[in-house]
Write a protein that holds these residues in place. Sequence first.
Motif, mmCIF file in Angstrom:
data_model
loop_
_atom_site.group_PDB
_atom_site.id
_atom_site.type_symbol
_atom_site.label_atom_id
_atom_site.label_comp_id
_atom_site.label_asym_id
_atom_site.label_seq_id
_atom_site.Cartn_x
_atom_site.Cartn_y
_atom_site.Cartn_z
ATOM 1 N N ARG A 96 -11.277 20.682 -9.072
ATOM 2 C CA ARG A 96 -10.719 21.327 -7.884
ATOM 3 C C ARG A 96 -11.827 21.857 -6.975
ATOM 4 N N VAL A 97 -12.827 22.478 -7.574
ATOM 5 C CA VAL A 97 -13.938 23.006 -6.777
ATOM 6 C C VAL A 97 -14.655 21.875 -6.055
ATOM 7 N N GLN A 98 -14.953 20.780 -6.783
ATOM 8 C CA GLN A 98 -15.630 19.643 -6.157
ATOM 9 C C GLN A 98 -14.772 19.028 -5.057
ATOM 10 N N GLY A 99 -13.477 18.962 -5.322
ATOM 11 C CA GLY A 99 -12.574 18.375 -4.334
ATOM 12 C C GLY A 99 -12.503 19.169 -3.050
ATOM 13 N N TYR A 100 -12.395 20.477 -3.173
ATOM 14 C CA TYR A 100 -12.344 21.311 -1.967
ATOM 15 C C TYR A 100 -13.662 21.244 -1.203
ATOM 16 N N LYS A 101 -14.769 21.174 -1.919
ATOM 17 C CA LYS A 101 -16.064 21.035 -1.252
ATOM 18 C C LYS A 101 -16.155 19.704 -0.504
ATOM 19 N N ALA A 102 -15.516 18.676 -1.057
ATOM 20 C CA ALA A 102 -15.559 17.353 -0.424
ATOM 21 C C ALA A 102 -14.557 17.218 0.719
ATOM 22 N N GLY A 103 -13.665 18.208 0.861
ATOM 23 C CA GLY A 103 -12.735 18.177 1.996
ATOM 24 C C GLY A 103 -11.285 17.921 1.643
ATOM 25 N N ALA A 104 -10.881 18.191 0.401
ATOM 26 C CA ALA A 104 -9.477 18.006 0.019
ATOM 27 C C ALA A 104 -8.607 19.016 0.754
ATOM 28 N N ASP A 105 -7.413 18.587 1.165
ATOM 29 C CA ASP A 105 -6.484 19.500 1.825
ATOM 30 C C ASP A 105 -5.677 20.288 0.797
ATOM 31 N N VAL A 106 -5.248 19.597 -0.256
ATOM 32 C CA VAL A 106 -4.427 20.239 -1.285
ATOM 33 C C VAL A 106 -4.765 19.634 -2.643
ATOM 34 N N TYR A 107 -4.743 20.477 -3.678
ATOM 35 C CA TYR A 107 -4.874 20.027 -5.061
ATOM 36 C C TYR A 107 -3.541 20.260 -5.757
ATOM 37 N N LEU A 108 -3.058 19.274 -6.470
ATOM 38 C CA LEU A 108 -1.782 19.405 -7.178
ATOM 39 C C LEU A 108 -1.987 19.011 -8.634
ATOM 40 N N PRO A 109 -1.819 19.950 -9.575
ATOM 41 C CA PRO A 109 -2.043 19.637 -10.988
ATOM 42 C C PRO A 109 -0.887 18.827 -11.582
ATOM 43 N N LYS A 110 -1.235 17.898 -12.468
ATOM 44 C CA LYS A 110 -0.229 17.141 -13.197
ATOM 45 C C LYS A 110 0.179 17.914 -14.448
ATOM 46 N N PRO A 111 1.436 17.826 -14.880
ATOM 47 C CA PRO A 111 2.569 17.207 -14.167
ATOM 48 C C PRO A 111 3.028 18.098 -13.015
ATOM 49 N N PHE A 112 3.559 17.502 -11.970
ATOM 50 C CA PHE A 112 3.957 18.276 -10.801
ATOM 51 C C PHE A 112 5.421 18.014 -10.461
ATOM 52 N N ASP A 113 5.978 18.930 -9.722
ATOM 53 C CA ASP A 113 7.360 18.803 -9.252
ATOM 54 C C ASP A 113 7.362 17.889 -8.025
ATOM 55 N N PRO A 114 8.109 16.785 -8.051
ATOM 56 C CA PRO A 114 8.126 15.870 -6.898
ATOM 57 C C PRO A 114 8.499 16.561 -5.593
ATOM 58 N N ASP A 115 9.401 17.553 -5.675
ATOM 59 C CA ASP A 115 9.792 18.265 -4.455
ATOM 60 C C ASP A 115 8.620 19.053 -3.881
ATOM 61 N N GLU A 116 7.730 19.542 -4.759
ATOM 62 C CA GLU A 116 6.548 20.252 -4.284
ATOM 63 C C GLU A 116 5.628 19.290 -3.533
ATOM 64 N N LEU A 117 5.441 18.097 -4.079
ATOM 65 C CA LEU A 117 4.623 17.086 -3.393
ATOM 66 C C LEU A 117 5.236 16.733 -2.050
ATOM 67 N N LEU A 118 6.550 16.582 -2.002
ATOM 68 C CA LEU A 118 7.236 16.254 -0.748
ATOM 69 C C LEU A 118 7.007 17.346 0.296
ATOM 70 N N SER A 119 7.136 18.607 -0.114
ATOM 71 C CA SER A 119 6.925 19.720 0.814
ATOM 72 C C SER A 119 5.496 19.751 1.322
ATOM 73 N N ILE A 120 4.556 19.477 0.434
ATOM 74 C CA ILE A 120 3.144 19.453 0.824
ATOM 75 C C ILE A 120 2.901 18.379 1.878
ATOM 76 N N ILE A 121 3.418 17.179 1.637
ATOM 77 C CA ILE A 121 3.228 16.069 2.573
ATOM 78 C C ILE A 121 3.872 16.382 3.918
ATOM 79 N N ASP A 122 5.110 16.898 3.888
ATOM 80 C CA ASP A 122 5.792 17.266 5.137
ATOM 81 C C ASP A 122 4.955 18.256 5.942
ATOM 82 N N ASN A 123 4.435 19.282 5.261
ATOM 83 C CA ASN A 123 3.683 20.325 5.953
ATOM 84 C C ASN A 123 2.340 19.823 6.479
ATOM 85 N N LEU A 124 1.683 18.941 5.719
ATOM 86 C CA LEU A 124 0.407 18.390 6.175
ATOM 87 C C LEU A 124 0.596 17.566 7.448
#
Length: 259
Positions: free
Chosen positions: A150-178
């Motif tokens: 996560r630290v490396q990803g944010y340094k590289a420019g990630a917008d969001v980190y989502l840990p597995k397993p994840f709730d599909p509705d959470e991923l959907l909300s993230i994509i909508d908001n992005l």
Amino acid sequence: QRIIIHVPDPVVGVWARARQRTAATKKDVGSDSKDDETSLQDPKFIERNKRWIIVVDDEEPIRMAVGDFLYDQGYQVTACADADSMLKLVSSSNQDPDDGELSTLPDVIVSDVRMPGIDGIELLGLIRADERLARVPVVLLTAKGMAQDRVQGYKAGADVYLPKPFDPDELLSIIDNLITRRQQMSGKSGELMDLKEDMEKIKQIMKRNSATVVKKTDIFLTDTERDVLELLCKGFTNSEIADERGVSILGINRGIQKL
């Protein structure tokens, strides 16, 4: 209704639907026609249908599950088994789409971190270094507890980190908001970028008129005050004047208040 294409690399799965359908086509859909017709009347579904999501994951069950879910929520989806596949897909996309076609660039990229070959962190670095892709939002998927990823990803420019397993509705909300946030930042909704463009136009007008704005008067001005006033007339902001003169912005603010 659903098109799932299995072809050799670079693309391993495509979920796509026609953006406009005739009444005759709807009648031929079958038993799901009522549910599908209801979805096509949903404003969110219609808006998502204009958007293209790329899913990058070397695990087929995850690729298929995420692709199916996002497609059912309205998105156009392409799944790639690795980073090389995704990069080839984007580089070969149509540069000049016909009217009504999807964007030549993905609206969001969802990528796993742990992949053979180019991993998600390296892929993110390549995306941010590519002029065409640099502003595309990226969601990284990682196993729970991988704080270093996560630290490396944010340094590289990630917008969001989502840990597995994840709730599909959470991923959907993230994509909508992005996507919504990117629209606001790009000026498509007449907001931040449009305001920036307006300010630039105003500055250009002030610069063109700067020669006649400051006229001779009987008021005594020090050389410093005259320089600051001329910079103001050219459209410089307080911080830009401070940078130009190599002084603190607080000093500039006090000087302008005296003027």
